[in-house]
Design a protein around this motif. Structure first.
Motif, short mmCIF file in Angstrom:
data_model
loop_
_atom_site.label_atom_id
_atom_site.label_comp_id
_atom_site.label_asym_id
_atom_site.label_seq_id
_atom_site.Cartn_x
_atom_site.Cartn_y
_atom_site.Cartn_z
N GLY A 255 0.81 -1.20 0.00
CA GLY A 255 0.00 0.00 0.00
C GLY A 255 0.85 1.26 0.00
O GLY A 255 2.08 1.22 -0.05
N PHE A 256 0.18 2.41 0.09
CA PHE A 256 0.90 3.69 0.05
C PHE A 256 1.72 3.91 1.31
O PHE A 256 2.83 4.43 1.25
N GLU A 257 1.20 3.52 2.45
CA GLU A 257 2.00 3.63 3.67
C GLU A 257 3.17 2.65 3.63
O GLU A 257 4.26 2.95 4.12
N GLY A 258 2.94 1.47 3.04
CA GLY A 258 4.03 0.52 2.87
C GLY A 258 5.16 1.09 2.03
O GLY A 258 6.34 0.82 2.29
N ALA A 259 4.83 1.90 1.02
CA ALA A 259 5.86 2.53 0.19
C ALA A 259 6.71 3.47 1.03
O ALA A 259 7.93 3.57 0.84
N ASN A 260 6.07 4.17 1.98
CA ASN A 260 6.84 5.04 2.88
C ASN A 260 7.78 4.23 3.76
O ASN A 260 8.92 4.61 4.00
N VAL A 261 7.29 3.09 4.26
CA VAL A 261 8.11 2.22 5.10
C VAL A 261 9.31 1.69 4.30
O VAL A 261 10.43 1.65 4.80
N LEU A 262 9.07 1.29 3.05
CA LEU A 262 10.16 0.79 2.22
C LEU A 262 11.23 1.85 2.02
O LEU A 262 12.43 1.58 2.11
N PHE A 263 10.80 3.07 1.76
CA PHE A 263 11.76 4.16 1.53
C PHE A 263 12.64 4.34 2.77
O PHE A 263 13.87 4.38 2.68
N ASP A 264 12.01 4.44 3.92
CA ASP A 264 12.77 4.63 5.16
C ASP A 264 13.71 3.46 5.42
O ASP A 264 14.88 3.64 5.77
N THR A 265 13.19 2.25 5.25
CA THR A 265 13.96 1.05 5.59
C THR A 265 15.15 0.86 4.66
O THR A 265 16.22 0.42 5.09
N TRP A 266 14.98 1.18 3.39
CA TRP A 266 16.04 0.93 2.42
C TRP A 266 17.05 2.07 2.33
O TRP A 266 18.24 1.83 2.13
N VAL A 267 16.58 3.29 2.46
CA VAL A 267 17.47 4.44 2.25
C VAL A 267 18.29 4.76 3.49
O VAL A 267 19.47 5.11 3.40
N HIS A 268 17.70 4.61 4.67
CA HIS A 268 18.40 5.02 5.89
C HIS A 268 19.72 4.28 6.14
O HIS A 268 20.64 4.85 6.71
N PRO A 269 19.85 3.00 5.76
CA PRO A 269 21.16 2.36 5.96
C PRO A 269 22.27 2.91 5.08
O PRO A 269 23.45 2.68 5.35
N LEU A 270 21.90 3.63 4.02
CA LEU A 270 22.89 4.15 3.09
C LEU A 270 23.43 5.50 3.57
O LEU A 270 22.82 6.17 4.40
N MET A 271 24.55 5.89 3.02
CA MET A 271 25.13 7.18 3.33
C MET A 271 24.44 8.25 2.49
O MET A 271 24.51 8.23 1.27
N MET A 272 23.75 9.16 3.14
CA MET A 272 23.07 10.23 2.42
C MET A 272 24.06 11.34 2.05
O MET A 272 25.15 11.45 2.62
N GLY A 273 23.67 12.17 1.09
CA GLY A 273 24.56 13.21 0.59
C GLY A 273 25.00 14.18 1.67
O GLY A 273 26.19 14.51 1.78
N LEU A 274 24.05 14.65 2.50
CA LEU A 274 24.41 15.60 3.55
C LEU A 274 25.34 14.97 4.57
O LEU A 274 26.28 15.61 5.06
N GLU A 275 25.09 13.69 4.88
CA GLU A 275 25.94 13.01 5.86
C GLU A 275 27.37 12.92 5.35
O GLU A 275 28.32 13.19 6.09
N GLU A 276 27.54 12.56 4.08
CA GLU A 276 28.89 12.47 3.56
C GLU A 276 29.55 13.85 3.51
O GLU A 276 30.75 13.99 3.78
#
Length: 511
Positions: free
Chosen positions: A399-420
């Protein structure tokens, strides 16, 4: 030997137990020796259920093999009926008890119990857990809904009543997925008549034919039963799995067509923050990240599609342990131009991950352990899972809320641009120095993955100038840059790696 190592799926009677545990008013009598009662732990400890599964074991011992084990089964079945008074029962053998050939179905029939008794024949040495769940649900649907089948040739038009099929106990986020999709269907004006197996009673399965169509959320469990309902009751079934924003929108359109309603108002009102976040500047920094996907077929195919289409990742590996759905994985692999990996050997999966050199792994609990050893970020997307993947919070995948959960779950382990960027600014700071490990990988630098292919010559030495330049590369890709450069130098027989060699290797592998 398979019993001595990790496995992605248990024997088929565990699949039957997932169906029985998810339902109410159903009891499972399992002919099994004392050691085969371990499956209870899967539900009470891993899924954190407050009640043990509705399963009675015969628990025969070695000394019983010289006597009448069939009589033990009949006694256990009769005692289970008297104690629990279920609406229906299923009976079968565990993998060990299958060898003594006591025929639980025939023995239960001889008892003439006043409730439906469904005999399960689950070949433990050729089939696995998901197949066992599918076969159990199919046999229950046939036995309980079959007597209510309409006359042959009866036609069914569009309607706004559906069943939700597929969720079971011990399923990955099934509880939250059902809640999310039920809410979505409700906003479309569609009534859910029965959700099964999870949450249903045997009497509910008898009412499956009252719905106009079926929503199949997990084909591994419900695909066979849904096909039978289509043939017998004329109920069409959905084919789109609503994982990700694009697939959820397609799912809404498919359901609207089956119900004979207009999807446009519903789609206009729905919103997933993940779609906007994925287009943001910081997320665009992640475009092209290499991702390896492995899991059951439903979640693996969906995850690869979401990763490529909605997050801009590059899928460099795709596989499944679900051999029954190998064709789906092969078709999806063609879309991503990768070689499909179909198998149950986690060591083979680990070797494929090392060869692909991904920057993110989307997999099961097994791939989580592989990722920890290799120092690669990972998110779990599929069973088998461990206790941390049954969170107390609401966390759907669909569902649409599931898409939000996927984004958070998959992206947060990665190094974001601001963090680098901040790490680069404070590179010489005692807390953020170049050797500091990313917070998501623990407090100490992770060991570099072992390279699969060895260079033809020995490793070349690095000059001080080249080593200093290498340290300027972000640490989460530094290991890969080092391995590629050493391979480049080895293939060309270079004795040392200079600054020029480093730049030449970078240009070579960027083509």
């Amino acid at each position: 030997m398979q019993l001595a190592v990790w496995t992605y799926e248990g024997p088929p009677h565990v699949g039957a137990m997932r169906v029985a545990t998810g339902m109410a008013g159903l009891h499972y009598v399992l002919h099994a020796p004392q050691g085969d009662t371990y499956a209870d732990l899967l539900f009470t400890m891993i899924e954190r259920r407050s009640a043990r599964p509705p399963v009675t074991y015969t628990t025969f011992q070695a000394r019983d093999l010289g006597g009448d084990t069939a009589e033990l089964f009949k006694t256990a079945a009769l005692d289970a009926y008297r104690r629990f008074e279920p609406e229906a029962m299923i009976v079968g053998s565990s993998c060990t008890a299958e060898l003594i050939q006591d025929d639980p179905g025939g023995l239960a029939k001889a008892l003439r119990l006043p409730v439906p008794v469904v005999a399960l024949e689950l070949p433990s040495y050729s089939k696995k857990e998901n197949w066992g769940a599918s076969e159990t649900f199919y046999q229950l649907v046939r036995a309980l809904a079959g007597p209510h089948a309409p006359p042959p040739g009866t036609r069914r038009g569009p309607g706004r009543v559906c069943n939700i099929l597929g969720p079971t106990a011990l399923g990955f986020r099934h509880r939250d997925d059902v809640r999310e999709i039920t809410g979505l269907l409700g906003r479309m004006g569609i009534e859910v008549r029965v959700t099964a197996p999870m949450g249903a009673r045997p009497s509910d399965l008898a009412r499956l034919g009252e719905a106009d169509f079926n929503v199949v959320l997990y084909p591994e469990v419900a695909g066979q039963a849904a096909s039978w309902l289509t043939r017998t009751f004329g109920q069409k079934a959905t084919r789109t799995i609503p994982i990700g924003t694009n697939a959820t929108r397609a799912f809404v359109e498919e359901v609207a067509a089956l119900a004979g309603i207009d999807a446009a108002p519903v789609l206009a009102a729905e919103e997933a923050r993940a779609a906007w976040y994925a287009r943001s500047v910081d997320s665009n920094y992640l475009t092209g990240k290499r991702v390896f996907v492995f899991g059951d077929a439903t979640h693996a195919v969906a995850a690869a599609r979401v990763a490529a289409e909605e997050m801009g990742f590059k899928v460099v590996g795709l596989g499944t342990y679900s051999r029954e759905f190998a064709r789906d994985i092969r078709e999806a692999a063609k879309l991503h131009d990768v070689e499909p990996l179909i198998g149950e050997d986690y060591l083979e999966v680990e070797a494929a991950i090392q060869a692909a050199q991904p920057e993110l792994i989307l997999g099961t609990q097994m791939e989580r352990h592989i990722a920890k050893r290799l120092g690669i970020p990972c998110a779990v997307i599929s069973a088998p899972v461990h206790v941390q993947d049954y969170p107390a919070r609401y966390s759907p995948q669909m569902g649409f809320e599931g898409a939000n959960v996927l984004f958070d779950t998959w992206v947060h382990p990665l190094m974001m641009g601001l963090e680098e960027h901040l790490l680069g600014m404070f590179r010489e700071d005692f807390e953020f120095h170049a050797e500091a490990a990313p917070s998501h990988l623990g407090g100490a630098p992770a060991p570099a993955p072992v390279a699969i292919a060895e260079a033809p010559a020995g490793p070349a030495g690095w000059t001080a100038e080249a080593e200093a330049e290498l340290r300027k590369i972000p640490f989460f890709v530094r290991g890969k840059a080092r391995r590629n450069t050493e391979r480049f130098a080895g293939e060309r027989g270079l004795a040392s790696i200079t600054l020029e060699t480093l730049y030449d290797a970078k240009a070579h592998f960027s083509r």
